[in-house]
Write a protein that holds these residues in place. Structure first.
Motif, mmCIF file in Angstrom:
data_model
loop_
_atom_site.group_PDB
_atom_site.id
_atom_site.type_symbol
_atom_site.label_atom_id
_atom_site.label_comp_id
_atom_site.label_asym_id
_atom_site.label_seq_id
_atom_site.Cartn_x
_atom_site.Cartn_y
_atom_site.Cartn_z
ATOM 1 N N LYS A 181 0.823 -1.201 0.000
ATOM 2 C CA LYS A 181 0.000 0.000 0.000
ATOM 3 C C LYS A 181 0.865 1.262 0.000
ATOM 4 C CE LYS A 181 -3.658 2.323 2.638
ATOM 5 N NZ LYS A 181 -4.458 2.616 1.427
ATOM 6 N N LEU A 182 0.461 2.221 -0.819
ATOM 7 C CA LEU A 182 1.140 3.511 -0.899
ATOM 8 C C LEU A 182 0.259 4.589 -0.281
ATOM 9 C CD1 LEU A 182 2.312 3.118 -4.592
ATOM 10 C CD2 LEU A 182 3.843 3.231 -2.615
ATOM 11 N N ALA A 183 0.885 5.624 0.214
ATOM 12 C CA ALA A 183 0.130 6.737 0.806
ATOM 13 C C ALA A 183 -0.763 7.378 -0.252
ATOM 14 C CB ALA A 183 1.094 7.764 1.395
ATOM 15 N N ASP A 184 -1.801 8.064 0.201
ATOM 16 C CA ASP A 184 -2.750 8.697 -0.713
ATOM 17 C C ASP A 184 -2.032 9.619 -1.703
ATOM 18 O OD1 ASP A 184 -4.773 7.414 0.595
ATOM 19 O OD2 ASP A 184 -5.414 9.160 1.783
ATOM 20 N N GLY A 185 -2.324 9.430 -2.977
ATOM 21 C CA GLY A 185 -1.781 10.297 -4.024
ATOM 22 C C GLY A 185 -0.432 9.871 -4.559
ATOM 23 N N VAL A 186 0.265 8.954 -3.872
ATOM 24 C CA VAL A 186 1.615 8.575 -4.301
ATOM 25 C C VAL A 186 1.581 7.733 -5.568
ATOM 26 C CG1 VAL A 186 3.700 7.297 -3.682
ATOM 27 C CG2 VAL A 186 2.597 8.779 -2.001
ATOM 28 N N ALA A 187 0.616 6.823 -5.680
ATOM 29 C CA ALA A 187 0.521 5.994 -6.884
ATOM 30 C C ALA A 187 0.315 6.856 -8.118
ATOM 31 C CB ALA A 187 -0.613 4.982 -6.739
ATOM 32 N N GLU A 188 -0.541 7.860 -7.995
ATOM 33 C CA GLU A 188 -0.786 8.769 -9.125
ATOM 34 C C GLU A 188 0.466 9.576 -9.442
ATOM 35 O OE1 GLU A 188 -4.501 7.542 -7.264
ATOM 36 O OE2 GLU A 188 -2.692 8.464 -6.455
ATOM 37 N N ARG A 189 1.199 9.975 -8.402
ATOM 38 C CA ARG A 189 2.437 10.736 -8.606
ATOM 39 C C ARG A 189 3.484 9.884 -9.322
ATOM 40 N NH1 ARG A 189 3.941 12.396 -3.183
ATOM 41 N NH2 ARG A 189 1.913 13.410 -3.332
ATOM 42 N N ILE A 190 3.579 8.620 -8.926
ATOM 43 C CA ILE A 190 4.519 7.711 -9.568
ATOM 44 C C ILE A 190 4.192 7.557 -11.048
ATOM 45 C CG2 ILE A 190 5.215 5.284 -9.712
ATOM 46 C CD1 ILE A 190 4.998 5.183 -6.652
ATOM 47 N N GLN A 194 8.107 11.654 -1.765
ATOM 48 C CA GLN A 194 8.777 12.168 -2.962
ATOM 49 C C GLN A 194 9.246 11.002 -3.826
ATOM 50 O OE1 GLN A 194 11.839 14.544 -1.131
ATOM 51 N NE2 GLN A 194 10.642 16.419 -1.297
ATOM 52 N N VAL A 195 9.146 11.173 -5.156
ATOM 53 C CA VAL A 195 9.492 10.117 -6.105
ATOM 54 C C VAL A 195 10.804 10.474 -6.801
ATOM 55 C CG1 VAL A 195 8.771 8.833 -8.149
ATOM 56 C CG2 VAL A 195 7.062 9.564 -6.455
ATOM 57 N N TYR A 196 11.815 9.650 -6.598
ATOM 58 C CA TYR A 196 13.115 9.825 -7.245
ATOM 59 C C TYR A 196 13.317 8.706 -8.272
ATOM 60 C CZ TYR A 196 14.870 13.283 -3.874
ATOM 61 O OH TYR A 196 15.062 14.416 -3.115
ATOM 62 N N ILE A 197 13.741 9.067 -9.459
ATOM 63 C CA ILE A 197 14.125 8.054 -10.432
ATOM 64 C C ILE A 197 15.592 7.713 -10.202
ATOM 65 C CG2 ILE A 197 14.465 7.528 -12.882
ATOM 66 C CD1 ILE A 197 12.056 9.236 -13.498
ATOM 67 N N ILE A 198 15.849 6.473 -9.858
ATOM 68 C CA ILE A 198 17.233 6.029 -9.659
ATOM 69 C C ILE A 198 17.886 5.789 -11.015
ATOM 70 C CG2 ILE A 198 18.725 4.292 -8.616
ATOM 71 C CD1 ILE A 198 17.265 6.197 -6.662
ATOM 72 N N GLU A 199 17.209 5.031 -11.874
ATOM 73 C CA GLU A 199 17.700 4.884 -13.239
ATOM 74 C C GLU A 199 16.643 4.230 -14.112
ATOM 75 O OE1 GLU A 199 20.499 1.077 -13.519
ATOM 76 O OE2 GLU A 199 21.215 2.495 -12.030
ATOM 77 N N PRO A 200 16.683 4.529 -15.423
ATOM 78 C CA PRO A 200 15.795 3.862 -16.371
ATOM 79 C C PRO A 200 16.496 2.625 -16.933
ATOM 80 C CG PRO A 200 16.909 5.678 -17.460
ATOM 81 C CD PRO A 200 17.429 5.640 -16.036
ATOM 82 N N ASN A 201 15.737 1.583 -17.187
ATOM 83 C CA ASN A 201 16.282 0.363 -17.772
ATOM 84 C C ASN A 201 15.596 0.109 -19.110
ATOM 85 O OD1 ASN A 201 17.980 -1.108 -15.464
ATOM 86 N ND2 ASN A 201 16.224 -0.088 -14.539
ATOM 87 N N ALA A 202 16.255 0.524 -20.192
ATOM 88 C CA ALA A 202 15.733 0.240 -21.521
ATOM 89 C C ALA A 202 15.942 -1.237 -21.827
ATOM 90 C CB ALA A 202 16.456 1.101 -22.561
ATOM 91 N N ASN A 203 14.973 -1.856 -22.469
ATOM 92 C CA ASN A 203 15.030 -3.298 -22.756
ATOM 93 C C ASN A 203 15.340 -4.114 -21.498
ATOM 94 O OD1 ASN A 203 14.677 -2.361 -25.321
ATOM 95 N ND2 ASN A 203 16.450 -3.378 -26.217
#
Length: 351
Positions: A257-266, A294-303
């Motif tokens: 479970k995520l806090a209210d609004g966090v899923a939409e933020r993600i 707060q949502v931080y992108i650590i890294e994107p994984n293409a393919n």
């Protein structure tokens, strides 16, 4: 889409193989080439005519296979060539030169996502949260800039699958900071990136689509019995060493479970990042959600890995997309991208 579509399943192998090799021995081992086996079986289930080709260090077999088989699309699972991860993008570039549709990220997106600093710069330009970082190229002075606070995590600049990341990658002193960077330079012969450690939940969010995007339900890495006072990071062992994972109770599960609004933020953050990085097929974002939401992108994984047991396929299953349907969707997007010139090869007429 015609049912007898000709698909060349292309992947890398740790040793040379001849054209026409059936990989029966490798596929019969549950610990070996399970992604390739899963995709192969799903392609057959979709009714496609499929051939397989493993690449090691020679490109000629690929050119010969394309000449003889004349595939309608290449399902591209190549992650390394000649044991070099940074050459992943070059396979896509070759297929673009040959004007052949292929699945997954386009060459430019592969290049960007393979370089942790470059992808962070682009994401930060688009006002998406990333950890503060600094890159250290080999042969140059090493120091900790004031912009990077401790504790920090030191990684190879251009590596994937958490290679080069261990608990020793977390540093909490200037001496350890410099020592770990030297380790990456000397032992891995790679440039390094140091970034601030972000405390929070480790989530994996997959996005698929070209014009219309779908954000799949997030997965979460649970650290089980890991000591509470130790940093929790997805090291190479935490991802790939089954005995280590079992010992510490580390596993990937559907996100709690995520806090209210966090899923939409993600979802919003990941869609914006997908567009910023010019993605057009599928990607997995490793993110951290702080206790403050707060949502931080650590890294994107293409393919990213798309075996049945991996995050993307598991998230798709939870969304109601069976595995064969996921593979069919990826093939369809490859053909659409090629036809529209959306990121992959595009015919240009001279006036």
């Amino acid at each position: 889409m015609k049912k007898n579509l000709k698909v060349l399943l292309l992947f890398n192998t740790p040793y040379p193989t001849l054209r026409g090799y059936d990989f029966k021995e490798e596929f019969s081992d549950p610990e070996n080439m399970y992604t390739e086996r899963d995709v192969y079986e799903a392609l057959l289930e979709n009714g496609y005519e499929v051939r397989m080709l493993g690449l090691f260090s020679e490109i000629a077999p690929l050119l010969e296979e394309i000449r003889d088989f004349k595939p309608d699309v290449v399902f591209n699972l190549v992650e390394v060539f000649n044991d070099k991860a940074h050459l992943e993008k070059n396979i896509g570039a070759l297929l673009e030169l040959l004007d052949i549709p292929y699945t997954g990220a386009a060459t430019d997106s592969l290049l960007i996502c393979n370089n942790k600093a470059l992808s962070k710069k682009i994401l930060r330009f688009h006002r998406l949260r990333v950890a503060r970082f600094h890159t250290f190229t080999r042969g140059h002075k090493i120091w900790r800039p004031r912009t990077v606070k401790l504790p920090a995590i030191v990684k190879p600049l251009c590596e994937e699958a958490s290679r080069g990341i261990s608990q020793a990658s977390i540093v909490d002193s200037d001496e350890a900071f410099v020592e770990r960077i030297k380790f990456i330079h000397d032992n891995m012969s790679m440039d390094a990136i140091a970034e601030e450690y972000i405390e929070g939940r480790e989530l994996y969010v997959s996005v698929i689509g070209n014009k219309r995007l779908m954000v799949l339900p997030p997965r979460e890495m649970k650290f089980g019995q890991w000591p509470e006072d130790e940093p929790r990071i997805a090291t190479y062992k935490a991802k790939w060493d089954d005995k280590y994972r079992d010992h510490w109770g580390i596993k990937s599960v559907a996100a709690g479970k995520l806090a209210d609004g966090v899923a939409e933020r993600i979802a919003d953050v990941c869609k914006r990042a997908y567009r910023a990085l010019n993605m057009n097929s599928y990607v997995r974002f490793d993110i951290r959600v702080t206790p403050e939401g707060q949502v931080y992108i650590i890294e994107p994984n293409a393919n990213p890995c798309i075996a049945r047991i991996d995050e993307l396929a598991q998230s798709a299953e939870k969304e109601g997309i069976p595995y064969p349907q996921l593979i069919r969707r990826i093939v369809t997007m490859a053909l659409q991208n090629h036809h529209s010139g959306n990121g992959h090869s595009k015919s240009v007429k001279k006036g």
